[in-house]
Write a protein that holds these residues in place. Structure first.
Motif, PDB file in Angstrom:
ATOM      1  N   PRO A  29       0.827  -1.211   0.000  1.00 60.40           N
ATOM      2  CA  PRO A  29       0.000   0.000   0.000  1.00 60.40           C
ATOM      3  C   PRO A  29       0.863   1.263   0.000  1.00 60.40           C
ATOM      4  N   ASP A  30       0.450   2.234  -0.816  1.00 64.30           N
ATOM      5  CA  ASP A  30       1.081   3.545  -0.882  1.00 64.30           C
ATOM      6  C   ASP A  30       2.266   3.644  -1.842  1.00 64.30           C
ATOM      7  N   ALA A  31       2.630   2.534  -2.474  1.00 63.87           N
ATOM      8  CA  ALA A  31       3.789   2.588  -3.385  1.00 63.87           C
ATOM      9  C   ALA A  31       3.458   3.330  -4.678  1.00 63.87           C
ATOM     10  N   GLY A  32       2.141   3.412  -4.995  1.00 61.67           N
ATOM     11  CA  GLY A  32       1.752   4.163  -6.189  1.00 61.67           C
ATOM     12  C   GLY A  32       1.003   3.329  -7.212  1.00 61.67           C
ATOM     13  N   LYS A  33       0.433   2.219  -6.775  1.00 59.99           N
ATOM     14  CA  LYS A  33      -0.276   1.342  -7.700  1.00 59.99           C
ATOM     15  C   LYS A  33      -1.459   2.055  -8.368  1.00 59.99           C
ATOM     16  N   THR A  34      -2.244   2.746  -7.550  1.00 58.83           N
ATOM     17  CA  THR A  34      -3.422   3.422  -8.098  1.00 58.83           C
ATOM     18  C   THR A  34      -3.010   4.523  -9.068  1.00 58.83           C
ATOM     19  N   THR A  35      -1.987   5.269  -8.685  1.00 58.39           N
ATOM     20  CA  THR A  35      -1.528   6.360  -9.551  1.00 58.39           C
ATOM     21  C   THR A  35      -1.024   5.793 -10.873  1.00 58.39           C
ATOM     22  N   LEU A  36      -0.286   4.719 -10.816  1.00 53.98           N
ATOM     23  CA  LEU A  36       0.228   4.109 -12.052  1.00 53.98           C
ATOM     24  C   LEU A  36      -0.933   3.610 -12.924  1.00 53.98           C
ATOM     25  N   ALA A  55     -11.128   7.167  -5.598  1.00 52.81           N
ATOM     26  CA  ALA A  55     -11.603   8.267  -4.766  1.00 52.81           C
ATOM     27  C   ALA A  55     -10.846   8.201  -3.456  1.00 52.81           C
ATOM     28  N   ARG A  56     -10.041   9.148  -3.205  1.00 54.32           N
ATOM     29  CA  ARG A  56      -9.318   9.157  -1.939  1.00 54.32           C
ATOM     30  C   ARG A  56      -9.555  10.515  -1.294  1.00 54.32           C
ATOM     31  N   LYS A  57      -9.763  10.490  -0.028  1.00 57.78           N
ATOM     32  CA  LYS A  57     -10.053  11.709   0.707  1.00 57.78           C
ATOM     33  C   LYS A  57     -11.182  12.482   0.013  1.00 57.78           C
ATOM     34  N   ASN A  58     -10.890  13.695  -0.476  1.00 58.93           N
ATOM     35  CA  ASN A  58     -11.986  14.480  -1.046  1.00 58.93           C
ATOM     36  C   ASN A  58     -12.137  14.333  -2.547  1.00 58.93           C
ATOM     37  N   ARG A  59     -11.401  13.396  -3.099  1.00 58.79           N
ATOM     38  CA  ARG A  59     -11.413  13.320  -4.552  1.00 58.79           C
ATOM     39  C   ARG A  59     -12.751  12.884  -5.158  1.00 58.79           C
ATOM     40  N   LYS A  60     -12.802  12.999  -6.470  1.00 63.31           N
ATOM     41  CA  LYS A  60     -14.003  12.601  -7.233  1.00 63.31           C
ATOM     42  C   LYS A  60     -14.282  11.108  -7.146  1.00 63.31           C
ATOM     43  N   ASN A 149       9.044   3.388  -8.503  1.00 65.24           N
ATOM     44  CA  ASN A 149       8.282   4.642  -8.543  1.00 65.24           C
ATOM     45  C   ASN A 149       8.837   5.677  -7.556  1.00 65.24           C
ATOM     46  N   LYS A 150       8.321   6.871  -7.662  1.00 63.86           N
ATOM     47  CA  LYS A 150       8.663   7.998  -6.775  1.00 63.86           C
ATOM     48  C   LYS A 150      10.136   8.375  -6.896  1.00 63.86           C
ATOM     49  N   MET A 151      10.640   8.352  -8.124  1.00 68.09           N
ATOM     50  CA  MET A 151      12.043   8.731  -8.334  1.00 68.09           C
ATOM     51  C   MET A 151      12.264  10.225  -8.104  1.00 68.09           C
ATOM     52  N   ASP A 152      11.188  11.002  -8.040  1.00 69.02           N
ATOM     53  CA  ASP A 152      11.300  12.440  -7.779  1.00 69.02           C
ATOM     54  C   ASP A 152      11.491  12.722  -6.295  1.00 69.02           C
ATOM     55  N   ARG A 153      11.383  11.689  -5.471  1.00 67.66           N
ATOM     56  CA  ARG A 153      11.558  11.843  -4.018  1.00 67.66           C
ATOM     57  C   ARG A 153      12.899  11.247  -3.629  1.00 67.66           C
ATOM     58  N   PRO A 154      13.384  11.517  -2.409  1.00 67.08           N
ATOM     59  CA  PRO A 154      14.643  10.890  -2.001  1.00 67.08           C
ATOM     60  C   PRO A 154      14.550   9.369  -2.127  1.00 67.08           C
ATOM     61  N   GLY A 264      10.740   5.571 -12.711  1.00 67.92           N
ATOM     62  CA  GLY A 264       9.905   6.696 -13.121  1.00 67.92           C
ATOM     63  C   GLY A 264       9.177   7.326 -11.960  1.00 67.92           C
ATOM     64  N   SER A 265       8.262   8.189 -12.295  1.00 65.22           N
ATOM     65  CA  SER A 265       7.443   8.843 -11.277  1.00 65.22           C
ATOM     66  C   SER A 265       6.008   8.872 -11.797  1.00 65.22           C
ATOM     67  N   ALA A 266       5.199   8.016 -11.185  1.00 61.84           N
ATOM     68  CA  ALA A 266       3.822   7.865 -11.696  1.00 61.84           C
ATOM     69  C   ALA A 266       3.044   9.165 -11.566  1.00 61.84           C
TER      70      ALA A 266
HETATM   71  P1  G4P Z   1      -1.341   2.769  -3.718  1.00 58.83           P
HETATM   72  O1  G4P Z   1      -2.468   2.640  -4.678  1.00 58.83           O
HETATM   73  O2  G4P Z   1      -0.196   1.868  -4.062  1.00 58.83           O
HETATM   74  O3  G4P Z   1      -1.732   2.664  -2.285  1.00 58.83           O
HETATM   75  O4  G4P Z   1      -0.695   4.216  -3.884  1.00 58.83           O
HETATM   76  P2  G4P Z   1      -1.286   5.544  -4.521  1.00 58.83           P
HETATM   77  O5  G4P Z   1      -1.247   5.484  -6.001  1.00 58.83           O
HETATM   78  O6  G4P Z   1      -2.557   5.852  -3.872  1.00 58.83           O
HETATM   79  O7  G4P Z   1      -0.152   6.562  -4.077  1.00 58.83           O
HETATM   80  C1  G4P Z   1       0.167   6.790  -2.723  1.00 58.83           C
HETATM   81  C2  G4P Z   1       0.661   8.205  -2.550  1.00 58.83           C
HETATM   82  O8  G4P Z   1       1.885   8.369  -3.268  1.00 58.83           O
HETATM   83  C3  G4P Z   1      -0.287   9.250  -3.108  1.00 58.83           C
HETATM   84  O9  G4P Z   1      -0.149  10.411  -2.302  1.00 58.83           O
HETATM   85  C4  G4P Z   1       0.279   9.550  -4.480  1.00 58.83           C
HETATM   86  O10 G4P Z   1      -0.058  10.825  -4.963  1.00 58.83           O
HETATM   87  C5  G4P Z   1       1.764   9.451  -4.193  1.00 58.83           C
HETATM   88  N1  G4P Z   1       2.574   9.127  -5.378  1.00 58.83           N
HETATM   89  C6  G4P Z   1       2.330   8.206  -6.345  1.00 58.83           C
HETATM   90  N2  G4P Z   1       3.315   8.212  -7.261  1.00 58.83           N
HETATM   91  C7  G4P Z   1       4.207   9.151  -6.883  1.00 58.83           C
HETATM   92  C8  G4P Z   1       5.449   9.635  -7.430  1.00 58.83           C
HETATM   93  O11 G4P Z   1       5.934   9.198  -8.455  1.00 58.83           O
HETATM   94  N3  G4P Z   1       6.072  10.611  -6.714  1.00 58.83           N
HETATM   95  C9  G4P Z   1       5.570  11.132  -5.558  1.00 58.83           C
HETATM   96  N4  G4P Z   1       6.268  12.083  -4.961  1.00 58.83           N
HETATM   97  N5  G4P Z   1       4.402  10.702  -5.019  1.00 58.83           N
HETATM   98  C10 G4P Z   1       3.734   9.738  -5.677  1.00 58.83           C
HETATM   99  P3  G4P Z   1      -1.173  10.761  -1.109  1.00 58.83           P
HETATM  100  O12 G4P Z   1      -0.692  12.014  -0.509  1.00 58.83           O
HETATM  101  O13 G4P Z   1      -1.355   9.572  -0.226  1.00 58.83           O
HETATM  102  O14 G4P Z   1      -2.511  10.934  -1.813  1.00 58.83           O
HETATM  103  P4  G4P Z   1      -2.991  12.139  -2.734  1.00 58.83           P
HETATM  104  O15 G4P Z   1      -3.717  12.999  -1.816  1.00 58.83           O
HETATM  105  O16 G4P Z   1      -1.762  12.747  -3.366  1.00 58.83           O
HETATM  106  O17 G4P Z   1      -3.847  11.455  -3.723  1.00 58.83           O
END
Ligand code: G4P
Length: 535
Positions: A29-36, A55-60, A149-154, A264-266
């Motif tokens: 969870p949170d690795a970025g599956k949904t975003t990808l 739909a997460r938090k206040n999203r559509k 994923n999240k290559m834009d972060r540390p 990459g960075s989803a």
């Molecule tokens: P999941 O389905 O694997 O649980 O992960 P999800 O895509 O919901 O992503 C978890 C959090 O990581 C989200 O932030 C999302 O925006 C963020 N995220 C996904 N890909 C990247 C990336 O490439 N770089 C960075 N910096 N963040 C990324 P959140 O704050 O939990 O939710 P939201 O309010 O942004 O939607």
């Protein structure tokens, strides 16, 4: 919404099979599956808006998550299959629940996939849920593509990350691309095969991309485009990669010996297209479905067959129906087809067939190997059922996992007893948890077994929402269950916690691992099984 891809095609089974890619995304969870998922669908033109998947938090409102509880909790509980077209290929994306309590459902969905995409958070590496899901894919022989994923972060050191994949998961990681810089310095990815660089500039309005061709890592253009130290590090790293890491070999990938790695960075939509372009080339078409005897089913020359990997109640509040999800394993599906139902040993007509896109459904008239269709299920289909127009193939079975949490469930309102019973039956049929009965424990109440606490919460909530049946759940002290064969039943001492599952198979529950060991020592003639015995 545009016409489903399935309806458009009328070409030969072989062509249609070869252009299909059926895959699932696995991640902690949170690795970025949904975003990808969201970004992949955007490339496929399947949805218009980013942010429509979840739909997460206040999203559509979400596309693939549609239950109330998912919206509230911001997690993905149910699985849906999404189909989209990209560059002449038809992609079937199985949306697997991400929350760890839903692992059993996820595991079963994976069986319907031909490839898994493993998403890792570059800052966290291989996490517990990734390991579990990876193992299911590995055991099943499903090849795995890795997206870091999240290559834009540390990030962790990239070589440490690759090493972690090798050490923890036991699979060699072969980078297909290499990033230029990480975190705030993340400026692009280099494709090892094409020597092409995709640059990434983060601007206040979003990210911008451009691609250019290099003559290799020593191309002077790299010096003019990137910061000195960023390109120096990149060159040093890439030399290590080229010198020390083996090349991508298709046979090794299909044998799960290697995992091709992309960076990459989803969320910034960076590196996704490059990933998708390569993915459709390397991911296998649905040609390899495993049979029990270890061979593979020929999807092209075998008449229509398919198996049920998921059953879902109340997909649509207005219709209040149950849907069984079928993965086509061979031949062409046509609506109205008469098939043999392997378990029931009788003929059934597949007349109500749908493709789903979140809450929307479209009738499916034809489908090909790799496709997922939803069938209206008036109780005819259970998980693991196989249907076929001629001989029912001996597909390798679906895994069943022994639950680790148990509770009794009782109705807290006698007036709704009938719907309470119906709800329990239908929800257990979905396979979201196990249902047991017992004459010795639980005071005669139905016993539910799950992998995680959240499954109980969902169960209770769905009984209320969908069946108007309030219930009380009382957790029992057991943490381990084992099935036993029919032949051992008479040997079970009366003091044992004996239960019977929905299939009439006996199981024993234990308070601790020690208790189980003690029982086994005292009763060596009883075989304790991790999986239910074949009836
Ligand atoms: P999941 O389905 O694997 O649980 O992960 P999800 O895509 O919901 O992503 C978890 C959090 O990581 C989200 O932030 C999302 O925006 C963020 N995220 C996904 N890909 C990247 C990336 O490439 N770089 C960075 N910096 N963040 C990324 P959140 O704050 O939990 O939710 P939201 O309010 O942004 O939607």
């Amino acid at each position: 919404m545009s016409e489903p891809v399935i309806q458009k095609s009328n070409q030969s089974i072989e062509e249609e099979t070869r252009r299909r890619r059926t895959f699932a995304i696995i991640a902690h969870p949170d690795a970025g599956k949904t975003t990808l998922t969201e970004k992949l669908l955007l490339y496929g033109g399947a949805i218009q808006l980013a942010g429509a998947v979840k739909a997460r938090k206040n999203r559509k409102a979400a596309t693939s998550d549609w239950m109330e509880m998912e919206k509230e909790k911001g997690i993905s509980i149910t699985s849906a299959a999404l189909q989209f077209e990209y560059n002449g290929h038809v992609l079937n994306l199985l949306d697997t629940p991400g929350h760890e309590d839903f692992s059993e459902d996820t595991y079963r969905t994976l069986i319907a996939a031909d490839t898994a995409v493993m998403v890792l958070d570059a800052g966290k590496g291989v996490e517990p849920q990734t390991i579990k899901l990876f193992k299911v894919c590995r055991d099943r022989g499903i090849p795995i593509v890795t997206f870091i994923n999240k290559m834009d972060r540390p990030t962790k050191n990239l070589f440490v990350l690759l090493d972690e994949i090798e050490k923890v998961l036991g699979i060699s990681a072969v980078p297909m691309v290499w990033p230029i810089g990480t975190g705030v310095d993340f400026s692009g990815v280099y494709s090892r095969k094409d020597k092409k660089i995709l640059t990434y500039d983060k601007t206040p309005g979003g990210s911008q991309k451009s691609a250019f061709q290099t003559s290799g890592i020593n191309d002077p253009e790299l010096d003019s485009r990137f910061e000195d130290w960023v390109i120096k590090t990149f060159r040093e790293e890439l030399e290590l990669v080229e010198g020390g890491i083996s090349e991508f070999r298709e046979e090794d990938f299909l044998d799960s010996k290697i995992t091709p790695v992309f960076f990459g960075s989803a969320v910034n939509n960076f590196g996704i297209q490059l990933f998708l372009d390569e993915f459709i080339k390397i991911a296998p078409p649905p040609l390899f479905f495993p049979l029990k005897d270890g061979s593979r089913l020929d999807p092209i020359h075998t008449p229509f067959s398919g198996f049920i990997f998921k059953v879902q109640a109340n997909m649509n509040r207005q219709h209040r129906d149950r849907i069984a999800f079928l993965r086509v394993t061979s031949g062409k599906f046509e609506r109205g087809l008469n098939v043999l139902h392997g378990r029931l040993g009788k003929s059934v007509k597949l007349s109500s067939s749908f493709a789903f896109f979140g809450q929307d459904r479209n009738t499916v008239d034809e489908a090909y190997p790799g496709d997922i269709i939803g069938l209206v299920n008036p109780g005819t289909y259970a998980i693991g059922d196989i249907v076929a127009t001629s001989k029912v193939p001996d597909l390798k079975g679906l895994p069943v996992f022994a639950p680790e949490l148990f509770a009794t469930i009782s109705s807290s309102d006698t007036a709704s007893m009938k719907s309470f019973r119906k709800g329990i039956d239908q929800l257990a049929e979905e396979g979201i948890l196990h249902l047991f009965s017992s004459q010795t424990i639980g005071g005669g109440l139905p016993i539910i077994g799950a992998m995680g606490q959240l499954q109980f919460e969902v169960f209770k909530r769905r009984l209320m929402d969908e069946y108007n049946a309030p219930s009380t759940i009382t957790v029992l002290p057991y943490v381990i269950s084992c099935w036993i064969g029919r032949e051992d039943l008479a040997k079970v001492p009366s003091s044992a916690n004996l239960v019977t599952d929905r299939g009439g198979r006996a199981a024993l529950l234990f308070d601790t691992e020690w208790d189980k060991g003690y029982f086994q020592k005292k009763n060596p003639e009883i075989t304790l099984l991790d999986y239910p015995p074949i009836a």
